[in-house]
Scaffold this active site. Structure first.
Site, short mmCIF file in Angstrom:
data_model
loop_
_atom_site.label_atom_id
_atom_site.label_comp_id
_atom_site.label_asym_id
_atom_site.label_seq_id
_atom_site.Cartn_x
_atom_site.Cartn_y
_atom_site.Cartn_z
NE ARG A 1 115.53 56.94 -7.13
CZ ARG A 1 116.38 55.98 -6.80
NH1 ARG A 1 116.22 55.34 -5.65
NH2 ARG A 1 117.40 55.69 -7.57
CG HIS B 1 102.32 38.64 39.61
ND1 HIS B 1 103.47 37.85 39.58
CD2 HIS B 1 102.28 39.19 40.85
CE1 HIS B 1 104.07 37.91 40.75
NE2 HIS B 1 103.37 38.71 41.54
NE ARG C 1 100.42 49.98 48.43
CZ ARG C 1 100.26 49.25 47.31
NH1 ARG C 1 99.67 49.78 46.26
NH2 ARG C 1 100.74 48.01 47.27
CD GLU D 1 95.14 52.05 45.48
OE1 GLU D 1 95.58 51.00 44.98
OE2 GLU D 1 95.07 52.25 46.72
N GLY E 1 96.85 55.96 41.99
CA GLY E 1 97.27 54.59 41.66
C GLY E 1 96.46 54.10 40.47
CB THR E 2 96.76 54.89 36.90
OG1 THR E 2 98.16 54.59 36.79
CG2 THR E 2 96.57 56.39 37.09
CG ASN E 3 98.98 49.74 38.33
OD1 ASN E 3 99.20 50.37 37.31
ND2 ASN E 3 99.96 49.25 39.08
CG ASP E 4 94.08 48.43 42.40
OD1 ASP E 4 94.42 47.55 41.58
OD2 ASP E 4 94.18 48.28 43.63
CB CYS F 1 102.51 56.11 42.43
SG CYS F 1 101.01 55.57 43.28
#
Length: 851
Positions: free
Chosen positions: A78, A421, A583, A710, A731-734, A796
């Site tokens: 095995r 989106h 914001r 950002e 703001g880690t997206n932008d 955020c």
């Protein structure tokens, strides 16, 4: 067995043997634990990782020890990888079977039983070891003579009779199979490293043969979907009289109306299995599935593996073991993966039911929902008004689809990635969502969805499984969410262990109520622009955009002021004194304007303007790159009346809410800052509005002003900005978009290829890029704290709902993270796990440690 440089690589598994999961694999270690518990495990030997590697490379020179084992009887081989999830080559049974042993077994047990054992071994050996055509050796009741003949025809030699040779060839085959390209790809998909090692276990066969109760099976003691106590499994066996072949019957495992069971035929054996299962649970600290053999009423345990189970079962088992005093709460927190909690918040497709898969895509938001497909936001709203469940189907969503997404029970898009989106909004709403669905084509004008030869029209029913990323035809059976006492108990332990606070991104009262329900510690991001898309506010917003002077803008904004004040007052009331970070207005103005001719004609009528004027204004507001254009603080400085109105609405709502309940200290956040002077200009106006409101109302209040970081420049100049800010929220997206120079909405088109080829280790919009964006965060936080040691630092962006990114924030010493409301439970657990890791208080998983 002697292997170059590895003279002790073949090790009998005894209670005191030096078996280690890191050198012999999980199966060898688990068998040793069963042996230490005095359970009836057949004699077993472990081959180390180094030994198996040497076998694969042909570096074995002497097989004497192996020959001794093979000569003593039949054995099985095995796999024993370091982690059970990595799998391995299939088990080979009855190694050592030959003509002489066949004759002895036939005399003792009958020709039929002996033939079945020998034939099964020839089939397995021919296909998996000799690599012969499976078609030549398949069949449930093969003829032994025919199998021997087929083997000779294919290999020009008789089936090997030397047990040592058989065993050596089986080991070589399994070792080389592990190193093959197909096996590497399979285990890499399960998270194994490229050079993952393999160990092997050679175990004496316990044959399910004898005159009494005889058979083989598996047993487990929980339901693998719910985690509730329940004995399940299978038993392939029979009861026989003293004369062979008389009174043969098929047995079930437990009492069953369809026929006799092991529980009834051999109650002592069944009781031993129950006792062994309980002992394994207590000593191994795990729910185990036990493989066993019964021979003439004698029980042998062949193997035990962790029960593979659903997310809800994993959580229930972990909590039950803490309550039973088997593991500490800290270990329960480490056993449950944070993303599993997200699954439990929603309905799930029942894994026990068949699935009719129409299409597959990216599992952007978890959960499952059934509804009739619609192709427009308006159709979704109409369906919701009729109290009908609907699935919003779009090529890709835009801000104007938000109301439709609110109305739908699930969202499906042809395009997009994890940070498109549709994905971001759906996760915030807690709505199941699949994006980038391959193999489908959406014709919105004719309201048709095509997938291969299947065509669906508006009103047809599908099920969206956002957890697995599959679209199913028709209405699938769904499991209810699992927000029960076990769920709440685990999160209570998480809150006790966690250092960082967890807030929610909430734009509406509904979002805020969801955040409170999941025990968020405040709102870390309220995006005010989402409030202006409502139908009763859009006309005033457009009137403000078309105003030719500051006074005219103020007149339009005066219409919006009471609406904004009510918005904020609702949020303050729901959050009951918890912090709320608002914001200020961020998006470019063109997002609030129509772009088709019919929409512009309607706008011209509502504003009593010539169509040409409306067309020119829309064109003048159009930007080449809106993300980098007139938005955020730039808009607030160019048109300060907007921020003046919002600040007044915040302060007036603060006064009223504080009178009615707990004192409110609002946090006002300036978006898209790049320079200290931008903060100074906005701060001056906000302070002036605050002074005016205090004078007018004769009421005092406190507020905090902070910055949403950002842009890379804001991170690098955080020391300057900190002079005028009470908090910084990344703001880690932008920030990720600007650091990479990459649009997150377009990245899905090629991100899979980039990750697959190692350009990026992970999608940076899904898991925080520690080396690039993470370094900017560390630099910004360090420079801000050097100027203002008490400044609060947070994150955020979407990464606030990702466990790996939360672990980075813990290591960086952030004060809190903020995520979408339905990701708050995940963040609470992930934060606790990160805190435990940072403090070195992680209890090792008993079956996964190296001891």
């Amino acid at each position: 067995m002697e292997i170059i440089d590895h003279p002790l690589s073949l090790l009998e598994i005894t209670p005191s043997a030096g078996i280690d999961r890191r050198s012999h694999g999980w199966r060898a270690k688990c068998l040793q634990r069963l042996i230490r518990m005095d359970l009836p495990v057949p004699r077993s030997h472990a081959l180390s990782f180094d030994a198996v590697r040497a076998i694969a490379q042909g570096r074995v020179t002497q097989w004497d020890r192996l020959a001794q084992i093979a000569a003593q009887g039949l054995v099985s081989v095995r796999p024993s990888a370091r982690e059970p999830e990595w799998g391995g080559p299939g088990t080979v049974l009855n190694v050592g079977m030959n003509d002489a042993r066949h004759a002895r077994l036939a005399a003792a047990l009958g020709e039929k039983s002996a033939d079945a054992i020998y034939a099964g071994f020839i089939q397995s050996y021919a296909v998996h070891v000799a690599r012969l055509d499976p078609d030549m050796f398949e069949g449930d009741s093969p003829d032994l003579t025919a199998l021997r003949r087929a083997y000779r025809d294919e290999t020009d030699e008789d089936f090997p009779q030397d047990p040592a040779r058989q065993l050596a060839e089986v080991l070589r085959s399994m070792a080389r199979t592990w190193d093959g390209p197909t096996a590497r790809l399979l285990r890499q998909a399960k998270g194994a490293p490229l050079d993952a090692p393999l160990g092997l276990v050679v175990q004496d066969m316990a044959l399910a043969l004898g005159p009494g109760v005889t058979g083989s099976g598996t047993i487990q003691f929980i339901d693998d979907v719910t985690g509730q106590p329940r004995i399940t499994g299978r038993f392939r066996g029979q009861t026989q009289g003293r004369a062979r072949g008389q009174g043969a019957e098929t047995l079930y495992l437990t009492r069953d109306p369809r026929g006799p069971s092991l529980q009834e035929a051999a109650p002592d054996v069944f009781a031993d299995l129950i006792r062994f299962g309980q002992a394994a649970r207590e000593r191994l600290r795990e729910e185990m599935q036990i493989e066993f053999v019964v021979a003439d009423g004698r029980l042998s345990l062949i193997d035990a593996v962790r029960v593979a189970r659903s997310s809800r079962a994993e959580l229930r088992v972990a909590v039950a073991m803490v309550r039973d005093g088997i593991i500490p709460a800290s270990e329960a927190l480490m056993r449950v993966e944070p993303r599993a909690l997200t699954d439990l918040l929603h309905h799930q497709v029942d894994p026990r039911q068949p699935r009719d898969v129409l299409a597959r895509g990216i599992n952007a938001s978890p959960g499952a929902a059934t509804g009739r497909i619609v192709f427009t936001a308006a159709a979704a709203q109409a369906a919701a008004a009729r109290d009908e469940s609907c699935i919003l189907v779009r090529r890709e969503t835009v801000p104007g689809d938000i109301r439709g997404m609110h109305a739908a029970v699930a969202v499906l898009t042809e395009r997009g990635g994890m940070t498109s989106h549709a994905a971001v909004i759906a996760r915030g709403l807690g709505v199941p969502c699949i994006v980038g669905a391959s193999g489908i084509s959406i014709d919105s004008r004719n309201r048709v969805l095509s997938a291969g030869k299947i065509t669906l029209r508006e009103g047809d029913i599908v099920t969206v499984d956002g957890t697995r990323g599959e679209v199913l035809l028709g209405a699938a059976a769904l499991l209810e969410p699992a927000l029960d006492d076990d769920f709440n108990q685990l999160l209570e332990w998480a809150d006790q262990a966690r250092r960082m606070d967890v807030r929610a991104n909430a734009d509406t009262p509904e979002d805020a109520r969801t955040a409170r329900r999941f025990n968020a510690q405040g709102i870390g991001l309220c995006r005010t622009e989402h409030m202006f898309f409502d139908e009763d506010r859009l006309p005033a917003m457009r009137e403000m955009i078309f105003a030719d002077s500051a006074d005219d803008r103020r007149m339009a904004l005066d219409r919006l002021l009471p609406m904004q004040r009510n918005d904020f007052q609702s949020l303050f009331s729901i959050m009951a004194g918890l912090p709320v970070t608002i914001r200020l207005f961020d998006p470019p103005l063109h997002e609030f304007l129509p772009h088709d001719r019919e929409g512009m004609r309607e706008l011209a009528e509502s504003l009593d303007l010539p169509l040409s004027d409306v067309t020119r204004r829309v064109e003048s507001l159009t930007e080449f790159n809106p993300m980098l254009g007139m938005r955020g603080v730039r808009l607030g400085i160019a048109m300060p009346e907007i921020y003046d109105m919002q600040a007044r609405a915040i302060f007036e709502a603060t006064i009223e809410s504080s009178r009615q309940g707990a004192p409110v200290v609002p946090e006002i956040m300036i978006p898209l800052v790049s320079a200290m002077r931008e903060v100074e200009l906005v701060k001056t106006r906000v302070d002036a509005v605050a002074a005016a409101v205090r004078n007018e109302t004769r009421a005092d209040f406190t507020y905090r002003l902070g910055v949403m970081v950002e842009t890379p420049r804001a991170a690098l100049r955080a020391g300057d900005i900190a002079h005028h800010a009470s908090f910084l929220s990344f703001g880690t997206n932008d920030l990720t978009q600007m650091t990479y120079g990459l649009s997150r909405d377009d990245a899905g088109r090629f991100m899979g290829a980039y990750v697959g080829q190692g350009v990026y280790a992970e999608d940076p919009f899904h898991i925080l890029d520690r080396e690039g964006v993470g370094e900017l965060l560390s630099i910004g936080a360090g420079r801000a704290r050097a100027v203002s040691p008490d400044i609060r630092i947070s994150l955020c962006g979407e990464h606030g709902g990702n466990a790996e990114s939360i672990a980075f924030c813990e290591q960086a010493g952030f004060d809190y993270i903020s995520c979408s409301p339905f990701r708050v439970p995940l963040a609470r657990l992930a934060g606790a796990r990160a805190s435990l890791m940072a403090r070195g208080q992680v209890a090792r998983h008993h079956l996964r440690d190296g001891g």
